[in-house]
Design an enzyme around this catalytic site. Structure first.
Site, PDB file in Angstrom:
ATOM      1  N   TYR A 134      33.362   5.519  39.142  1.00  0.00           N
ATOM      2  CA  TYR A 134      34.358   4.652  38.521  1.00  0.00           C
ATOM      3  C   TYR A 134      35.306   4.132  39.594  1.00  0.00           C
ATOM      4  O   TYR A 134      35.908   4.910  40.331  1.00  0.00           O
ATOM      5  CB  TYR A 134      35.158   5.412  37.448  1.00  0.00           C
ATOM      6  CG  TYR A 134      36.001   4.467  36.641  1.00  0.00           C
ATOM      7  CD1 TYR A 134      35.562   3.988  35.409  1.00  0.00           C
ATOM      8  CD2 TYR A 134      37.212   3.983  37.138  1.00  0.00           C
ATOM      9  CE1 TYR A 134      36.311   3.079  34.691  1.00  0.00           C
ATOM     10  CE2 TYR A 134      37.964   3.071  36.427  1.00  0.00           C
ATOM     11  CZ  TYR A 134      37.507   2.613  35.200  1.00  0.00           C
ATOM     12  OH  TYR A 134      38.248   1.706  34.492  1.00  0.00           O
ATOM     13  N   GLN A 195      35.464   2.578  27.718  1.00  0.00           N
ATOM     14  CA  GLN A 195      34.136   2.060  27.347  1.00  0.00           C
ATOM     15  C   GLN A 195      33.136   2.199  28.486  1.00  0.00           C
ATOM     16  O   GLN A 195      31.948   2.475  28.255  1.00  0.00           O
ATOM     17  CB  GLN A 195      34.228   0.607  26.834  1.00  0.00           C
ATOM     18  CG  GLN A 195      34.807  -0.427  27.809  1.00  0.00           C
ATOM     19  CD  GLN A 195      36.332  -0.492  27.777  1.00  0.00           C
ATOM     20  OE1 GLN A 195      37.011   0.435  27.312  1.00  0.00           O
ATOM     21  NE2 GLN A 195      36.888  -1.580  28.296  1.00  0.00           N
ATOM     22  N   ASN A 218      42.882   5.008  35.148  1.00  0.00           N
ATOM     23  CA  ASN A 218      44.140   5.138  34.405  1.00  0.00           C
ATOM     24  C   ASN A 218      44.019   6.234  33.336  1.00  0.00           C
ATOM     25  O   ASN A 218      43.013   6.940  33.277  1.00  0.00           O
ATOM     26  CB  ASN A 218      44.545   3.785  33.795  1.00  0.00           C
ATOM     27  CG  ASN A 218      43.539   3.299  32.757  1.00  0.00           C
ATOM     28  OD1 ASN A 218      42.740   4.075  32.223  1.00  0.00           O
ATOM     29  ND2 ASN A 218      43.568   2.013  32.472  1.00  0.00           N
ATOM     30  N   SER A 241      49.608  11.442  43.834  1.00  0.00           N
ATOM     31  CA  SER A 241      49.375  11.808  45.229  1.00  0.00           C
ATOM     32  C   SER A 241      50.562  12.593  45.795  1.00  0.00           C
ATOM     33  O   SER A 241      51.695  12.408  45.361  1.00  0.00           O
ATOM     34  CB  SER A 241      49.159  10.530  46.027  1.00  0.00           C
ATOM     35  OG  SER A 241      48.621  10.829  47.284  1.00  0.00           O
ATOM     36  N   HIS A 266      52.632   5.000  46.976  1.00  0.00           N
ATOM     37  CA  HIS A 266      51.499   4.943  46.038  1.00  0.00           C
ATOM     38  C   HIS A 266      51.951   4.821  44.594  1.00  0.00           C
ATOM     39  O   HIS A 266      51.305   4.176  43.779  1.00  0.00           O
ATOM     40  CB  HIS A 266      50.652   6.217  46.140  1.00  0.00           C
ATOM     41  CG  HIS A 266      49.514   6.127  47.105  1.00  0.00           C
ATOM     42  ND1 HIS A 266      48.524   5.188  46.991  1.00  0.00           N
ATOM     43  CD2 HIS A 266      49.200   6.850  48.201  1.00  0.00           C
ATOM     44  CE1 HIS A 266      47.647   5.347  47.971  1.00  0.00           C
ATOM     45  NE2 HIS A 266      48.034   6.340  48.728  1.00  0.00           N
ATOM     46  N   GLU A 331      48.118  18.565  48.346  1.00  0.00           N
ATOM     47  CA  GLU A 331      46.931  17.714  48.512  1.00  0.00           C
ATOM     48  C   GLU A 331      46.748  17.374  49.997  1.00  0.00           C
ATOM     49  O   GLU A 331      45.688  17.586  50.564  1.00  0.00           O
ATOM     50  CB  GLU A 331      47.115  16.437  47.680  1.00  0.00           C
ATOM     51  CG  GLU A 331      45.921  15.501  47.743  1.00  0.00           C
ATOM     52  CD  GLU A 331      46.217  14.129  47.136  1.00  0.00           C
ATOM     53  OE1 GLU A 331      47.418  13.818  46.903  1.00  0.00           O
ATOM     54  OE2 GLU A 331      45.263  13.367  46.927  1.00  0.00           O
ATOM     55  N   ASP A 365      42.951   8.722  54.817  1.00  0.00           N
ATOM     56  CA  ASP A 365      42.683   7.885  53.644  1.00  0.00           C
ATOM     57  C   ASP A 365      41.533   6.912  53.885  1.00  0.00           C
ATOM     58  O   ASP A 365      40.910   6.450  52.928  1.00  0.00           O
ATOM     59  CB  ASP A 365      43.938   7.072  53.279  1.00  0.00           C
ATOM     60  CG  ASP A 365      44.999   7.940  52.634  1.00  0.00           C
ATOM     61  OD1 ASP A 365      44.637   8.992  52.082  1.00  0.00           O
ATOM     62  OD2 ASP A 365      46.185   7.568  52.701  1.00  0.00           O
ATOM     63  N   GLU A 419      22.399  47.726  26.029  1.00  0.00           N
ATOM     64  CA  GLU A 419      23.021  46.547  25.409  1.00  0.00           C
ATOM     65  C   GLU A 419      22.370  46.225  24.055  1.00  0.00           C
ATOM     66  O   GLU A 419      22.635  45.170  23.481  1.00  0.00           O
ATOM     67  CB  GLU A 419      22.939  45.341  26.371  1.00  0.00           C
ATOM     68  CG  GLU A 419      23.778  45.556  27.635  1.00  0.00           C
ATOM     69  CD  GLU A 419      23.881  44.313  28.526  1.00  0.00           C
ATOM     70  OE1 GLU A 419      23.205  43.303  28.237  1.00  0.00           O
ATOM     71  OE2 GLU A 419      24.643  44.369  29.506  1.00  0.00           O
TER      72      GLU A 419
END
Lengths: 433, 433
Positions: A134, A195, A218, A241, A266, A331, A365, A419
């Protein structure tokens, strides 16, 4: 003058509580949003392409009339790549090559051994068949994200890498397509939102269902990924971040201030924390941040982030710094001191550790090589950067010999009886009696 | 006579659909249950020990009056171990040793390399600080589960392993405590349900918060694990157990039938599938299943499982068998033929592969060495057996030299400008200008 950024000292009486509150960041789940996302997933499962097209026209104002217009060809990706300026093309190629080189070192192989009884045991490693990447559209449509998600999948040997990227008003960032071309993406669909996640997870007439979905998005995308988890694999749901910079000794305060701001720009909820035992350096960094903010295009975002979630923390000594860092599990961690390597050995939790004064987080990055998809919000306590291992999986291998099985079958028989699993016991017993 | 078990042939006209329907197993989320679990988590976060004690008294009818009565001592664990019969103790020790030996081969180490520019890149591997192991109580309280969850954590080097196991009416399975003793568990609390998961995820006055929770549980436990995912790591949410047996050539139908039943006896929704190109063998296995069911203590459970979710599938040839197996991505796969090793090479998705006629799945549940916590419901397409790697995590390492950073910083500067991230670009620029 009232300083912008929160200042703390471990000597403050209420330091522990204030610092813990500063780190706390809880995403609250919104029941209405979850309902919307669940409905989108159900509709995509039922109506396939038609529903994805409808929502893409509606939410992204995409001008497509037919679903087939939502797929890009390899020629379009190549054309985007060929259209780049030499400078940008070379930068993107250098980044892709370095990311590929680093991730190749992560690739895992299977192994087997024969035990003392003559039985063979081992682990087989295989790539996933098909994954979905994505990529957000619009402003946050980053070519670096394409490389960081698709290259590890490609290195793992995933035969089919399906990318989705929304194209608001039909517009796409050519650099994102160029990155897809470089990274070895198989197919690209210009769709997004819940979707797109639903289509990747369950498949439609045109979009093949994948085994895992990675990449940022998002809150609709995040909620949809959480909802399809189990049907497919997902990467971690990323939080805002963060950067934690620890510095000691000779340092350029302007550099450190800009490193902190590179995360703050960011997102208004991004977090930049500076820790040092050197009060003068702390003051200098505070001043440099205020100075830089006069000239930064994204100063508004960075200022809000710095004011709300940033902090300058004075510690007694390096040991206290190590303790705070392990509590934060940041991070991104920069260790700007002569003994960076020694200090890194004390760090138990961090997504990526940048050592020394010549290793700004920003190179991580884009092009240092390691992945920029890293565990946020303290999840480095239990999770890892995105890597080739996320696109491989393991199967255990067991092969007993007619003699070698006897001891094992006897043992399994005894334990299965304990068992109360009688069929287990009998199935084992057949092999040694 | 009407045969018990569904028979399919790949030559059936509607085979694809029938086979796909057979595999489909979707857990439906129950909104009432989720609400109950969310409330329990919120209450445990607010009231800590007191609420956990209250729910333990209420749900487990545990006779404890104080929270401290819910913790077991290492002496109690050792006493349980010392109280075992020699036969059982030796079986448990053999199992623990073999599981430890196999998992030691999974342990990962960090690495670094120096690139052509003189920059150091690498990956640091560290164990988690503290993990929680959930062990179900009552009938499904399996000592083998304790070993399979705790030993990999111990091998990974996790310093604190906290086990929770509910004790209905205050009763505990001594074998479970003995297994905890053998596996290196640090502390044991006799609590269970969503309240135990909440306590492990967020901590209480007495129970320390952990970084990851693994282990099976009922639907309350599964829902609670899903809810705390993000705050802590979790293993996969396990579905019903499955076995797929493929056989060819000389085979004992009674053995194969018992292997299928060893999964069917676990659960009425467990799945046992037999695939063969040999119609006579298929008939013999069908008969043997019916014969075995006359004598099995758990025949009722196994019969329901076999009738509702089992199948005997006739294929044209081995290639068709491979194709079906990769479609199923079974949790347990037995390949009972002379060319088992060759056939295993064609298998892309399976939790564990048992090769040859002397490797019953049951030995994998107890003592072969590999983990018995395996991906179910087709999730072997994208996930792996529980392993040492689930209790380790990685941090990227980057250290540039003053010269080596220049090319990278220039590249990051160019790409950051393309992404409109100006602070990133400037932070990189400082290092090469």
């Amino acid at each position: 003058m009232d300083k912008l950024m929160r200042r703390l000292s471990t000597q403050d009486q209420n330091f522990k509580q204030v610092f813990a509150d500063l780190l706390a960041f809880e995403t609250v789940s919104d029941p209405e949003l979850l309902k919307t996302v669940d409905q989108i997933i159900a509709d995509v499962r039922q109506h396939g392409d038609a529903h994805v097209l409808k929502l893409t026209q509606q939410f992204d104002r995409h001008p497509a009339h037919q679903f087939s217009e939502l797929e890009l060809t390899q020629e379009q990706l190549k054309a985007a790549f060929d259209g780049l300026s030499t400078e940008v093309r070379e930068a993107l190629e250098l980044a892709a090559n370095r990311i590929r080189e680093f991730h190749q070192a992560q690739k895992q192989d299977g192994w087997t051994y024969v035990d003392a009884l003559g039985n063979t045991l081992g682990q087989k490693v295989t790539p996933l068949d098909r994954v979905g990447i994505y990529v957000p559209g619009g402003l946050a449509s980053y070519p670096s994200s394409v490389l960081m998600n698709a290259v590890p999948a490609h290195v793992a040997g995933v035969p089919e890498i399906i990318m989705v990227v929304p194209a608001p008003n039909g517009e796409l960032n050519p650099l994102v397509l160029a990155a897809a071309y470089l990274a070895g993406v198989t197919r690209v669909f210009t769709i997004g939102g819940a979707q797109a996640v639903a289509a990747l997870a369950y498949g439609t007439e045109t979009i093949p269902s994948v085994d895992k979905i990675t990449g940022p998005g998002n809150r609709f995308v995040a909620a949809a990924k959480r909802a399809v988890f189990g049907q497919v694999g997902i990467d971690m749901i990323a939080g805002p971040s963060e950067i934690l910079v620890y510095a000691e000794g000779q340092n350029n305060a302007k550099w450190l201030a800009m490193d902190l701001l590179s995360q703050a720009e960011h997102d208004t909820v991004a977090q930049a924390v500076f820790i040092t035992p050197d009060e003068q350096l702390l003051n200098d960094v505070a001043d440099a941040i205020e100075e830089h903010l006069q000239a930064l295009p994204k100063a508004d975002i960075a200022r809000t982030s710095i004011e709300n979630r940033g902090a300058l923390v004075l510690v007694k000594d390096r040991a206290e710094g190590v303790e705070l860092i392990n509590q934060v599990a940041p991070e991104h961690l920069m260790l700007c001191l002569d003994e960076a390597v020694e200090m890194a050995e004390e760090i138990r939790h961090a997504g990526a550790i940048f050592m020394g004064r010549y290793t700004p987080e920003a190179i991580g990055d884009y092009c240092a090589g390691p992945n920029h998809v890293l565990p946020t919000s303290g999840t480095a306590r239990f999770s890892s950067p995105l890597g080739v291992y996320d696109f491989q999986k393991r199967s255990s291998l067991i092969m007993c010999s007619q003699d070698g099985v006897k001891t094992l079958a006897k043992t399994a028989d005894i334990l299965a009886q304990q068992e109360n699993l009688d069929a287990h016991a009998r199935s084992a017993r057949y092999r040694y009696q």
